[in-house]
Design a protein around this motif. Structure first.
Motif, PDB file in Angstrom:
ATOM      1  N   THR A  50       0.815  -1.216   0.000  1.00  0.00           N
ATOM      2  CA  THR A  50       0.000   0.000   0.000  1.00  0.00           C
ATOM      3  C   THR A  50       0.852   1.271   0.000  1.00  0.00           C
ATOM      4  O   THR A  50       0.323   2.366   0.175  1.00  0.00           O
ATOM      5  CB  THR A  50      -0.959   0.010   1.210  1.00  0.00           C
ATOM      6  OG1 THR A  50      -0.177  -0.033   2.412  1.00  0.00           O
ATOM      7  CG2 THR A  50      -1.913  -1.166   1.171  1.00  0.00           C
ATOM      8  N   GLY A 108      -4.646 -13.160  -1.317  1.00  0.00           N
ATOM      9  CA  GLY A 108      -5.786 -12.251  -1.239  1.00  0.00           C
ATOM     10  C   GLY A 108      -5.354 -10.798  -1.374  1.00  0.00           C
ATOM     11  O   GLY A 108      -5.993 -10.009  -2.082  1.00  0.00           O
ATOM     12  N   ARG A 109      -4.268 -10.436  -0.714  1.00  0.00           N
ATOM     13  CA  ARG A 109      -3.765  -9.056  -0.808  1.00  0.00           C
ATOM     14  C   ARG A 109      -3.220  -8.764  -2.212  1.00  0.00           C
ATOM     15  O   ARG A 109      -3.392  -7.665  -2.734  1.00  0.00           O
ATOM     16  CB  ARG A 109      -2.675  -8.822   0.229  1.00  0.00           C
ATOM     17  CG  ARG A 109      -3.135  -8.950   1.648  1.00  0.00           C
ATOM     18  CD  ARG A 109      -3.790  -7.675   2.178  1.00  0.00           C
ATOM     19  NE  ARG A 109      -4.181  -7.816   3.558  1.00  0.00           N
ATOM     20  CZ  ARG A 109      -3.408  -7.592   4.596  1.00  0.00           C
ATOM     21  NH1 ARG A 109      -2.172  -7.203   4.423  1.00  0.00           N
ATOM     22  NH2 ARG A 109      -3.868  -7.768   5.822  1.00  0.00           N
ATOM     23  N   SER A 164      -6.091  -8.161  -4.605  1.00  0.00           N
ATOM     24  CA  SER A 164      -6.591  -6.802  -4.426  1.00  0.00           C
ATOM     25  C   SER A 164      -5.685  -5.793  -5.138  1.00  0.00           C
ATOM     26  O   SER A 164      -6.167  -4.873  -5.815  1.00  0.00           O
ATOM     27  CB  SER A 164      -6.695  -6.479  -2.937  1.00  0.00           C
ATOM     28  OG  SER A 164      -7.160  -5.170  -2.747  1.00  0.00           O
ATOM     29  N   VAL A 200      -6.119  -5.980  -8.951  1.00  0.00           N
ATOM     30  CA  VAL A 200      -7.392  -5.417  -9.411  1.00  0.00           C
ATOM     31  C   VAL A 200      -7.372  -3.892  -9.340  1.00  0.00           C
ATOM     32  O   VAL A 200      -7.860  -3.216 -10.247  1.00  0.00           O
ATOM     33  CB  VAL A 200      -8.567  -5.986  -8.583  1.00  0.00           C
ATOM     34  CG1 VAL A 200      -9.863  -5.242  -8.870  1.00  0.00           C
ATOM     35  CG2 VAL A 200      -8.736  -7.475  -8.857  1.00  0.00           C
ATOM     36  N   ASN A 201      -6.800  -3.331  -8.286  1.00  0.00           N
ATOM     37  CA  ASN A 201      -6.909  -1.893  -8.032  1.00  0.00           C
ATOM     38  C   ASN A 201      -5.713  -1.062  -8.491  1.00  0.00           C
ATOM     39  O   ASN A 201      -5.820   0.155  -8.581  1.00  0.00           O
ATOM     40  CB  ASN A 201      -7.141  -1.654  -6.537  1.00  0.00           C
ATOM     41  CG  ASN A 201      -8.448  -2.271  -6.092  1.00  0.00           C
ATOM     42  OD1 ASN A 201      -9.489  -2.038  -6.667  1.00  0.00           O
ATOM     43  ND2 ASN A 201      -8.376  -3.102  -5.054  1.00  0.00           N
ATOM     44  N   PRO A 211     -11.998 -12.306  -7.765  1.00  0.00           N
ATOM     45  CA  PRO A 211     -12.081 -10.856  -7.982  1.00  0.00           C
ATOM     46  C   PRO A 211     -11.252 -10.359  -9.175  1.00  0.00           C
ATOM     47  O   PRO A 211     -11.521  -9.280  -9.705  1.00  0.00           O
ATOM     48  CB  PRO A 211     -11.563 -10.272  -6.667  1.00  0.00           C
ATOM     49  CG  PRO A 211     -11.902 -11.311  -5.647  1.00  0.00           C
ATOM     50  CD  PRO A 211     -11.704 -12.630  -6.364  1.00  0.00           C
TER      51      PRO A 211
END
Length: 146
Positions: free
Chosen positions: A9, A42-43, A46, A49-50, A80
């Motif tokens: 992040t 999972g991270r 994400s 995708v983003n 996702p």
């Protein structure tokens, strides 16, 4: 692992890219148990995708692919990715199709099928391979270690 997850992040895309690569190294080896691998994947899903930076997205998808060398991961963990697939560049789309096929889940087939007729022949080929991976999997004898 925790520092790399936190770096996913970071405001600096090069740090996110390095973090995704580090997590891929962990997934490639046997350092992570299944629960940790699922958390990491999972991270990374994400992020894939983003994320707006293509190189970071590619690193995330490549690292997710590495997880299937030692772990059997459920479709719902990577599903996702399908939201972003229609707008992915060819290389990213090939990674995503591989990942769907690597789940060996028959429910991934309808997610792969639209790409069997993609205008790019390499995407079509990867979609065919992913669909074949699902067909080849025997439900009673998983091909990946848990």
């Amino acid at each position: 692992m925790l520092a790399a997850l936190e770096a996913l992040t970071d405001r600096d895309p090069s740090r996110r890219d390095v973090a995704a690569d580090i997590l891929g190294d962990l997934l490639r080896g046997t350092a992570l148990d299944t629960d940790s691998a699922r958390l990491v994947v999972g991270r990374l899903v994400s992020l894939a995708v983003n994320e707006r930076v293509t190189t970071v997205r590619e690193s995330a998808l490549n690292s997710i692919s590495e997880a299937f060398n030692h772990h059997r991961l459920p479709l719902d963990l990577v599903e996702p990715l399908t939201v972003a697939m229609p707008t992915m560049e060819r290389e990213l789309l090939e990674h995503a199709l591989y990942i769907l096929g690597a789940t060996h889940d028959p429910q991934a087939r309808p997610l792969i099928e639209p790409f069997l007729h993609h205008p790019d022949p390499q995407v079509c080929e990867e979609a065919q391979l992913a669909a074949a991976e699902i067909t080849a999997a025997e439900p009673e004898s998983p091909t990946h270690n848990s």
